[in-house]
Write a protein that holds these residues in place. Structure first.
Motif, PDB file in Angstrom:
ATOM      1  N   ILE A 121       0.847  -1.198   0.000  1.00 32.85           N
ATOM      2  CA  ILE A 121       0.000   0.000   0.000  1.00 32.85           C
ATOM      3  C   ILE A 121       0.883   1.249   0.000  1.00 32.85           C
ATOM      4  N   GLY A 122       0.687   2.106  -1.016  1.00 24.51           N
ATOM      5  CA  GLY A 122       1.524   3.290  -1.203  1.00 24.51           C
ATOM      6  C   GLY A 122       2.823   2.905  -1.879  1.00 24.51           C
ATOM      7  N   THR A 123       2.719   2.318  -3.050  1.00 22.11           N
ATOM      8  CA  THR A 123       3.848   1.594  -3.646  1.00 22.11           C
ATOM      9  C   THR A 123       4.937   2.463  -4.254  1.00 22.11           C
ATOM     10  N   GLY A 124       4.615   3.695  -4.692  1.00 20.12           N
ATOM     11  CA  GLY A 124       5.655   4.547  -5.278  1.00 20.12           C
ATOM     12  C   GLY A 124       6.254   3.931  -6.527  1.00 20.12           C
ATOM     13  N   THR A 125       7.547   3.684  -6.503  1.00 23.56           N
ATOM     14  CA  THR A 125       8.236   3.091  -7.653  1.00 23.56           C
ATOM     15  C   THR A 125       7.852   1.633  -7.878  1.00 23.56           C
ATOM     16  N   GLY A 126       7.184   1.033  -6.882  1.00 29.73           N
ATOM     17  CA  GLY A 126       6.903  -0.403  -6.951  1.00 29.73           C
ATOM     18  C   GLY A 126       8.066  -1.252  -6.468  1.00 29.73           C
ATOM     19  N   CYS A 127       9.028  -0.626  -5.801  1.00 31.02           N
ATOM     20  CA  CYS A 127      10.250  -1.356  -5.426  1.00 31.02           C
ATOM     21  C   CYS A 127       9.958  -2.512  -4.470  1.00 31.02           C
ATOM     22  N   ILE A 128       9.005  -2.350  -3.550  1.00 31.30           N
ATOM     23  CA  ILE A 128       8.719  -3.422  -2.592  1.00 31.30           C
ATOM     24  C   ILE A 128       8.038  -4.605  -3.281  1.00 31.30           C
ATOM     25  N   PRO A 129       6.891  -4.412  -3.945  1.00 32.83           N
ATOM     26  CA  PRO A 129       6.222  -5.575  -4.536  1.00 32.83           C
ATOM     27  C   PRO A 129       7.022  -6.227  -5.666  1.00 32.83           C
ATOM     28  N   ILE A 130       7.723  -5.426  -6.454  1.00 31.18           N
ATOM     29  CA  ILE A 130       8.514  -5.985  -7.557  1.00 31.18           C
ATOM     30  C   ILE A 130       9.658  -6.833  -7.015  1.00 31.18           C
ATOM     31  N   SER A 131      10.320  -6.353  -5.968  1.00 34.08           N
ATOM     32  CA  SER A 131      11.414  -7.117  -5.364  1.00 34.08           C
ATOM     33  C   SER A 131      10.911  -8.416  -4.748  1.00 34.08           C
TER      34      SER A 131
END
Length: 289
Positions: A121-131
């Motif tokens: 939630i609040g992903t920004g660049t998507g760095c957390i879910p993509i990683s």
């Protein structure tokens, strides 16, 4: 012009703004970006020449650095958890502390064959879910953000890193239930968020390169309700997490005790507060029984 000569000019122009280690880091990030030449390459080829048009590119980057614009925004990219990510003014620049959060999530869910459903939630660049998706490809991964600009960058990052993440435009503070989001038609094993948590009273601690350039929407909360996002996300998580589901937060280092108390009051258990590499209270994991 010989690149090594330009390096001397580069250092001299920036020495009043940055320390020597930062300048050196900038120099080699730029040399790799513009010429695909690394530190060792330049050492082996000290007479490496750059064209006049390249000098113009260097001069432009130098002028932006003098304004203390983050190097990641100037180059339009950064590295995170071994992957490359596009960044721009719509997104926060991913930080090492958030890499630690990703590492913690992966370690807590290291059974490679076990499928996990994850929402950021609040992903920004998507760095957390993509990683997470890159390292746990069997997982089903979703991500939410309020910003169209951020979601555009996040989708590009997922494509670049060959990961399948479903991105959803949603204002989490206006969300009454995660069940109202049609894409989230399943129970979630993990909900993670690095929401805005810097209080306005802490602005004087923020460096100019962050304060002047990174999106305030993703950074700041009112002093009077600093845990606004944590409360809302934890409330939404209660009905959406599976049994023994995990809630992970990156937090304000000064509000660890208060965040724990909030989660306890909402019925979360096994709450674990963890410090980052700098020794600050930075991450929390809680479980819903």
């Amino acid at each position: 012009m010989i690149l090594k000569q330009y390096k001397q000019h580069f250092f001299k122009e920036l020495e009043s703004v940055f320390d020597e280690m930062e300048i050196e880091s900038f120099f080699f990030l730029i040399s790799e970006h513009l010429h695909e030449i690394k530190r060792i390459d330049l050492a082996l080829n000290p007479n490496y020449e750059i064209l006049d048009e390249d000098v113009e590119k260097w001069n432009f980057i130098l002028s932006e650095l003098k304004k203390e614009k983050p190097i990641q925004y100037i180059l339009g990219k950064t590295a995170f958890y071994g992957l490359d990510f596009f960044v721009n003014e719509n997104t926060l620049i991913p930080r090492p502390e958030t890499e630690e959060l990703v590492e913690w999530i992966l370690e807590e869910n290291k059974e490679y064959e076990v499928k996990r459903s994850v929402l950021d939630i609040g992903t920004g660049t998507g760095c957390i879910p993509i990683s997470i998706k890159k390292n746990r490809p069997n997982s089903t991964v979703f991500a939410i953000d309020i910003s169209k600009g951020a979601l555009e960058i996040a989708r590009n990052n997922a494509k670049q890193n060959e990961t399948d993440v479903l991105f959803i435009e949603q204002d989490i503070l206006e969300t009454k239930s995660l069940n109202e989001i049609k894409e989230l038609d399943l129970k979630l094993d993990i909900i993670v968020s690095n929401p805005p948590y810097v209080r306005n009273l802490e602005k004087q601690e923020i460096k100019k390169n962050v304060l002047d350039y990174e999106p305030h929407l993703a950074l700041f909360v009112e002093d009077t309700d600093a845990l606004l996002f944590y409360r809302k996300i934890a409330q939404l998580a209660k009905e959406k997490l599976s049994e023994n589901g995990q809630l992970f937060f990156e937090i304000n280092q000064y509000l660890g005790k208060e965040t724990i108390e909030l989660l306890q009051a909402l019925g979360f258990q096994n709450i674990d507060l963890k410090k980052d590499i700098y020794g600050n209270d930075r991450m929390i994991m809680a479980t819903l029984k």
